[in-house]
Design a protein around this motif. Structure first.
Motif, short mmCIF file in Angstrom:
data_model
loop_
_atom_site.label_atom_id
_atom_site.label_comp_id
_atom_site.label_asym_id
_atom_site.label_seq_id
_atom_site.Cartn_x
_atom_site.Cartn_y
_atom_site.Cartn_z
N ASP A 130 0.79 -1.28 0.00
CA ASP A 130 -0.16 -0.24 0.04
C ASP A 130 0.88 1.20 -0.06
N LYS A 131 1.72 1.11 0.78
CA LYS A 131 2.88 2.43 0.95
C LYS A 131 3.42 2.58 -0.67
N LEU A 132 4.08 1.27 -1.03
CA LEU A 132 4.83 1.70 -2.33
C LEU A 132 3.96 2.14 -3.33
N ARG A 133 2.67 1.50 -3.34
CA ARG A 133 1.66 2.04 -4.46
C ARG A 133 1.72 3.51 -4.41
N ALA A 134 1.18 3.97 -3.00
CA ALA A 134 1.06 5.33 -2.95
C ALA A 134 2.12 6.13 -3.53
N GLU A 135 3.37 5.83 -2.82
CA GLU A 135 4.56 6.54 -3.38
C GLU A 135 4.85 6.51 -4.87
N GLU A 136 4.90 5.38 -5.33
CA GLU A 136 5.32 5.14 -6.87
C GLU A 136 4.00 5.55 -7.92
N GLU A 137 2.85 5.22 -7.42
CA GLU A 137 1.81 5.44 -8.58
C GLU A 137 0.68 6.45 -8.16
N GLY A 138 0.96 7.13 -6.90
CA GLY A 138 0.12 8.01 -6.57
C GLY A 138 -1.46 7.47 -6.27
N LYS A 139 -1.52 6.08 -5.83
CA LYS A 139 -2.68 5.34 -5.62
C LYS A 139 -2.85 4.90 -4.24
N THR A 140 -4.25 5.20 -3.54
CA THR A 140 -4.34 4.73 -2.38
C THR A 140 -5.49 3.86 -2.23
N ARG A 141 -5.34 2.53 -1.49
CA ARG A 141 -6.50 1.54 -1.44
C ARG A 141 -7.34 2.10 -0.35
N VAL A 142 -8.65 2.34 -0.77
CA VAL A 142 -9.65 2.74 0.25
C VAL A 142 -11.07 1.85 0.33
N VAL A 143 -11.43 1.86 1.68
CA VAL A 143 -12.76 1.45 1.92
C VAL A 143 -13.56 2.40 2.44
N LEU A 144 -14.78 2.70 1.88
CA LEU A 144 -15.53 3.92 2.56
C LEU A 144 -16.93 3.25 2.80
N TYR A 145 -17.44 3.79 3.89
CA TYR A 145 -18.62 3.38 4.54
C TYR A 145 -19.62 4.67 4.21
N ILE A 146 -20.87 4.47 3.78
CA ILE A 146 -21.59 5.64 3.69
C ILE A 146 -22.92 5.26 4.35
N ASP A 147 -23.92 6.38 4.65
CA ASP A 147 -25.20 6.01 5.21
C ASP A 147 -26.05 5.48 4.01
N ASN A 148 -26.80 4.29 4.26
CA ASN A 148 -27.73 3.68 3.40
C ASN A 148 -28.52 4.77 2.51
N ASP A 149 -29.20 5.94 3.07
CA ASP A 149 -29.94 6.79 2.47
C ASP A 149 -29.19 7.39 1.26
N LYS A 150 -27.95 7.86 1.50
CA LYS A 150 -27.00 8.33 0.74
C LYS A 150 -26.64 7.34 -0.49
N LEU A 151 -26.62 6.15 -0.20
CA LEU A 151 -26.54 4.96 -1.11
C LEU A 151 -27.61 4.78 -2.04
N ASP A 152 -28.80 4.83 -1.44
CA ASP A 152 -29.88 4.84 -2.09
C ASP A 152 -30.05 5.88 -3.25
N THR A 153 -29.74 7.13 -2.85
CA THR A 153 -29.92 8.24 -3.63
C THR A 153 -28.87 8.30 -4.83
N ALA A 154 -27.54 7.73 -4.48
CA ALA A 154 -26.60 7.53 -5.52
C ALA A 154 -27.06 6.52 -6.54
N LYS A 155 -27.59 5.50 -6.02
CA LYS A 155 -28.11 4.41 -7.12
C LYS A 155 -29.16 4.84 -7.89
N LYS A 156 -29.95 5.77 -7.39
CA LYS A 156 -31.14 6.10 -8.05
C LYS A 156 -30.44 7.46 -9.40
N LEU A 157 -29.50 7.89 -8.93
CA LEU A 157 -29.02 8.91 -9.73
C LEU A 157 -28.16 8.27 -10.95
N GLU A 158 -27.76 6.73 -10.69
CA GLU A 158 -27.22 6.12 -11.75
C GLU A 158 -28.02 5.73 -12.91
N GLU A 159 -29.31 5.45 -12.41
CA GLU A 159 -30.27 4.76 -13.34
C GLU A 159 -30.80 5.77 -14.39
#
Length: 159
Positions: A130-159
Motif C-alpha cells: 500500500d505504501k509503495l503504490r501510494a509513493e510510486e503510483e499516487g494510488k491509495t486503497r480505500v474502503v468507504l462506508y456511507i449511510d444507506n440513504d445516501k447510497l440509495d440516492t446514488a443508485k437512483k442517480l445512476e439509473e
C-alpha cells in the motif's frame, strides 16, 4: 452502484500444496497445475495462452513486477510475496520463486512455484505494498462506508 464485492474475500492456499505454472518468455502461460487452477478459480484451459498477469491483483505495486522481470531476464531466481486476484475478484497471497527452465543448457521458459503465506506476513506485505503504490503510483486503497440513504440516492442517480 455496486455494493457487493468478492474482492474482500481471501482464499487460503493449502499448506501441503504448491502452485506451479510455466510461461514463455513473453509471460504467456504454457502450463498450470491443478492447484493453481483451483486456487485462482480458473479452469486450466482458461489460463493456457493467457498472460500471467491475468491474476495480477491491483494492490500489487508495478515495481515488484519490474524487479521480477529484471531479475529473471538476467537468469537469476526471483522470490517474493505476491497478492494474486482470483477469477471471482477475491484474492490469495503466495510466496513465489520464479526461475528459468533450461533444456540442454538452453533457456526455454520460466517456471514459478508458489507456497502459502502466514497471515501476519500477508498483513505486513499488504501494508508495505500500500505504501509503495501510494509513493510510486499516487494510488491509495480505500474502503468507504456511507449511510444507506445516501447510497440509495446514488443508485437512483445512476439509473
Amino acid at each position: 452502484m455496486q455494493t457487493d464485492f468478492d474482492m474482500f474475500y481471501e482464499t487460503k492456499v493449502p499448506e501441503d500444496e504448491l502452485i506451479v505454472s510455466r510461461t514463455d518468455f513473453s509471460g504467456k502461460i504454457t502450463y498450470v497445475n491443478e492447484t493453481f487452477a483451483e486456487i485462482s478459480g480458473y479452469k486450466p484451459e482458461e489460463l493456457i495462452g493467457k498472460p500471467h498477469n491475468v491474476i495480477r491483483h491491483p494492490d500489487m505495486p508495478k515495481s515488484v513486477f519490474d524487479n521480477l522481470w529484471e531479475t529473471i531476464k538476467k537468469g537469476d531466481v526471483w522470490h517474493g510475496y505476491v497478492k494474486n486476484r482470483r477469477k471471482d475478484g477475491g484474492y490469495y497471497w503466495v510466496y513465489a520463486r520464479v526461475s528459468t527452465v533450461k533444456k540442454d543448457g538452453v533457456p526455454t521458459e520460466y517456471k514459478s512455484v508458489r507456497e502459502p503465506v502466514l497471515k501476519e506476513k500477508a498483513i505486513e506485505m499488504q501494508n508495505l505494498y500500500d505504501k509503495l503504490r501510494a509513493e510510486e503510483e499516487g494510488k491509495t486503497r480505500v474502503v468507504l462506508y456511507i449511510d444507506n440513504d445516501k447510497l440509495d440516492t446514488a443508485k437512483k442517480l445512476e439509473e
